[in-house]
Write an enzyme that holds these catalytic residues in place. Structure first.
Site, PDB file in Angstrom:
ATOM      1  N   SER A 154      51.851  40.197  50.714  1.00 59.16           N
ATOM      2  CA  SER A 154      53.084  40.360  49.938  1.00 59.16           C
ATOM      3  C   SER A 154      52.861  40.874  48.526  1.00 59.16           C
ATOM      4  O   SER A 154      53.796  41.346  47.898  1.00 59.16           O
ATOM      5  CB  SER A 154      53.830  39.037  49.889  1.00 59.16           C
ATOM      6  OG  SER A 154      53.022  38.044  49.294  1.00 59.16           O
ATOM      7  N   HIS A 164      56.474  39.425  56.220  1.00 57.60           N
ATOM      8  CA  HIS A 164      56.951  40.659  55.578  1.00 57.60           C
ATOM      9  C   HIS A 164      56.961  41.855  56.536  1.00 57.60           C
ATOM     10  O   HIS A 164      57.308  42.967  56.132  1.00 57.60           O
ATOM     11  CB  HIS A 164      56.100  40.987  54.347  1.00 57.60           C
ATOM     12  CG  HIS A 164      56.443  40.151  53.155  1.00 57.60           C
ATOM     13  ND1 HIS A 164      57.513  40.414  52.336  1.00 57.60           N
ATOM     14  CD2 HIS A 164      55.866  39.033  52.659  1.00 57.60           C
ATOM     15  CE1 HIS A 164      57.581  39.510  51.378  1.00 57.60           C
ATOM     16  NE2 HIS A 164      56.585  38.657  51.552  1.00 57.60           N
ATOM     17  N   LYS A 223      63.604  36.857  55.341  1.00 57.86           N
ATOM     18  CA  LYS A 223      63.347  38.095  54.593  1.00 57.86           C
ATOM     19  C   LYS A 223      64.209  39.215  55.180  1.00 57.86           C
ATOM     20  O   LYS A 223      65.396  39.252  54.911  1.00 57.86           O
ATOM     21  CB  LYS A 223      61.857  38.384  54.600  1.00 57.86           C
ATOM     22  CG  LYS A 223      61.148  37.352  53.714  1.00 57.86           C
ATOM     23  CD  LYS A 223      59.660  37.430  53.653  1.00 57.86           C
ATOM     24  CE  LYS A 223      59.183  36.397  52.639  1.00 57.86           C
ATOM     25  NZ  LYS A 223      57.915  35.772  52.965  1.00 57.86           N
TER      26      LYS A 223
HETATM   27  C1  LIG Z   1      57.585  34.365  52.690  1.00 61.29           C
HETATM   28  C2  LIG Z   1      56.475  33.963  53.540  1.00 61.29           C
HETATM   29  C3  LIG Z   1      56.498  32.758  54.235  1.00 61.29           C
HETATM   30  C4  LIG Z   1      57.604  31.753  54.061  1.00 61.29           C
HETATM   31  O1  LIG Z   1      58.753  32.114  54.751  1.00 61.29           O
HETATM   32  P1  LIG Z   1      60.085  31.276  54.506  1.00 61.29           P
HETATM   33  O2  LIG Z   1      60.921  31.568  55.702  1.00 61.29           O
HETATM   34  O3  LIG Z   1      60.690  31.743  53.224  1.00 61.29           O
HETATM   35  O4  LIG Z   1      59.679  29.833  54.440  1.00 61.29           O
HETATM   36  C5  LIG Z   1      55.457  32.469  55.083  1.00 61.29           C
HETATM   37  N1  LIG Z   1      54.426  33.321  55.229  1.00 61.29           N
HETATM   38  C6  LIG Z   1      54.354  34.490  54.570  1.00 61.29           C
HETATM   39  C7  LIG Z   1      53.199  35.399  54.786  1.00 61.29           C
HETATM   40  C8  LIG Z   1      55.374  34.851  53.691  1.00 61.29           C
HETATM   41  O5  LIG Z   1      55.309  36.005  53.028  1.00 61.29           O
END
Ligand SMILES: *Cc1c(COP(=O)(O)O)cnc(C)c1O
Length: 393
Positions: A181, A209, A240
């Site tokens: 990310s 992502h 996301k």
């Molecule tokens: C954003 C993210 C999460 C968390 O996801 P949520 O649904 O917001 O809890 C987990 N793993 C990765 C790699 C992320 O980028």
């Protein structure tokens, strides 16, 4: 007065002094291409709302209609009274969409990792984990009490070496983010998969992502590399690109069945709410009907990345709609972000410890929600701020 909490005040003062204290902005509008902050309309480049679904009319209607039929809350943890036909429907639709054997939903992507890793490995076992993996993977690994062997970022050769060197293991698991990310680079999952297959090791990817972004019509990283049936566990988020909130695991039927028996956030925490679940089903419907939003996301990202590069900005290793603007020192990145905000753009500065020292940046999150006029305006402002701060000439 009690001094039990004095240490917290000292810690907070330390964070503020080091410029590491997080100021949280309040948004007074839906999450969209433009957001309202302190009464001002700003162009939004912070959200993970890749496809603009967070405020999509069809998701809003789906959520409202589901509330009329099912109410708002799930009532209990899913094993006791909280599994509704909506949850089952979402899981079936996601499994079909991703061409996986089965799927299980969780309250968030974070929960999905906390559920999955400790269900698969425990004391005496070993996890091979990319050194830049997400915090929720790291916490899932800690909870499992398995041994963790970190391999160099996106380096299948180092992974292969560490697998060969590691003796005295019980069960083994390889785990990696799909898209990282902070840099927007993609894990070489095809090569990592080969290492897993050569050594008969479980392989898990967290595609938070990449879900709704990579692969045909947003089907994710397994589809992107055409690894269907070869990756045991694909964790995803509905928070996301899907624009709502929730998590999932797609993969082998036997693993999904096991998570329904042993995934602790599944067993001991209530299910996704009714409107969330219904909105996510509608998101799958939208993605299955057309690749238009995913296509526009990638077009927008290419326009923005090319535009920045032409002006002379360094956009790092980005291969996805996450585009870092590399600035070096944290105070410059902070200053850049403040200047952007003054000029109408909401974009986050990221510094140590989230990224290494000297690698501070503005992280631009592109979205299908942005119009071409939005992108043009944003590029103009990035150029103006970049010249004013001497980043570009
Ligand atoms: C954003 C993210 C999460 C968390 O996801 P949520 O649904 O917001 O809890 C987990 N793993 C990765 C790699 C992320 O980028």
């Amino acid at each position: 007065m009690s001094n039990k909490t004095e240490w917290i005040l000292e810690e907070i003062a330390g964070l503020k002094q080091a410029g590491l204290y997080t100021t949280i902005r309040t948004i007074d509008s839906p999450m969209d291409a433009w957001v309202t902050i302190d009464g001002r309309e700003l162009l939004n480049f912070c959200a993970n709302n890749y496809l603009g679904l967070a405020n999509h009319p069809r998701l809003r209607v789906a959520a409202q209609e589901a509330i009329n039929s099912f109410g708002v809350g799930p009532g209990a943890v899913r094993t006791i009274a909280g599994t509704m036909s909506l949850h089952i429907q979402l899981e079936q639709r996601l499994a079909e969409f991703k061409r996986a054997e089965a799927c299980i939903s969780f309250q968030s992507g974070f929960c999905a990792n906390l559920a999955t890793i400790p269900a698969l490995v425990g004391k005496g076992d070993v996890i091979f984990s990319d050194e830049l993996n997400h915090a929720s993977i790291i916490d899932g690994c800690r909870l499992s009490r398995a041994n963790v062997v970190r391999y160099n970022h996106n380096d299948p050769a180092d992974l292969r070496r560490k697998v060969a060197e590691t003796k005295d293991f019980g069960r083994r698991l390889i785990v990696t983010d799909g898209v990282f990310s902070m840099d927007g680079d993609i894990a070489p999952l095809d090569e990592i998969c080969l290492v897993a297959e050569e050594n008969d090791i479980l392989i898990m990817v967290d595609d938070a992502h990449g879900e709704g972004v990579l692969g045909k019509g947003g089907r994710g990283i397994v589809d992107h590399f055409d690894l269907h049936g070869r990756v045991d566990v694909e964790v995803g988020t509905l928070s996301k690109a899907f624009g709502v909130v929730g998590g999932m695991v797609a993969g082998k039927q036997v693993i999904v069945d096991w998570l329904r028996q042993r995934g602790r956030p599944f067993l001991f925490s209530s299910a996704m709410t009714v409107p969330d679940t219904a909105a996510c089903i509608e998101a799958v419907n939208l993605l299955e009907e057309s690749t238009e939003l995913v296509d526009r996301l990638w077009e927008n990202a290419a326009i923005f990345r090319d535009g920045l590069q032409i002006m002379g900005f360094d956009t790092g290793f980005s291969q996805t709609p996450i585009v870092p603007v590399m600035l070096g020192e944290a105070p410059l990145a902070q200053d850049f972000s403040h200047q952007l905000l003054k000029n109408g753009i909401f974009a986050m500065a990221i510094g140590f410890p989230t990224v290494p020292r000297g690698k501070a940046r503005i992280r631009v999150m592109n979205s299908a929600a942005h119009s071409s006029a939005d992108l043009e305006e944003a590029l103009d402002i990035f150029g103006k701020v970049g010249r004013a701060l001497g980043v570009i000439s």
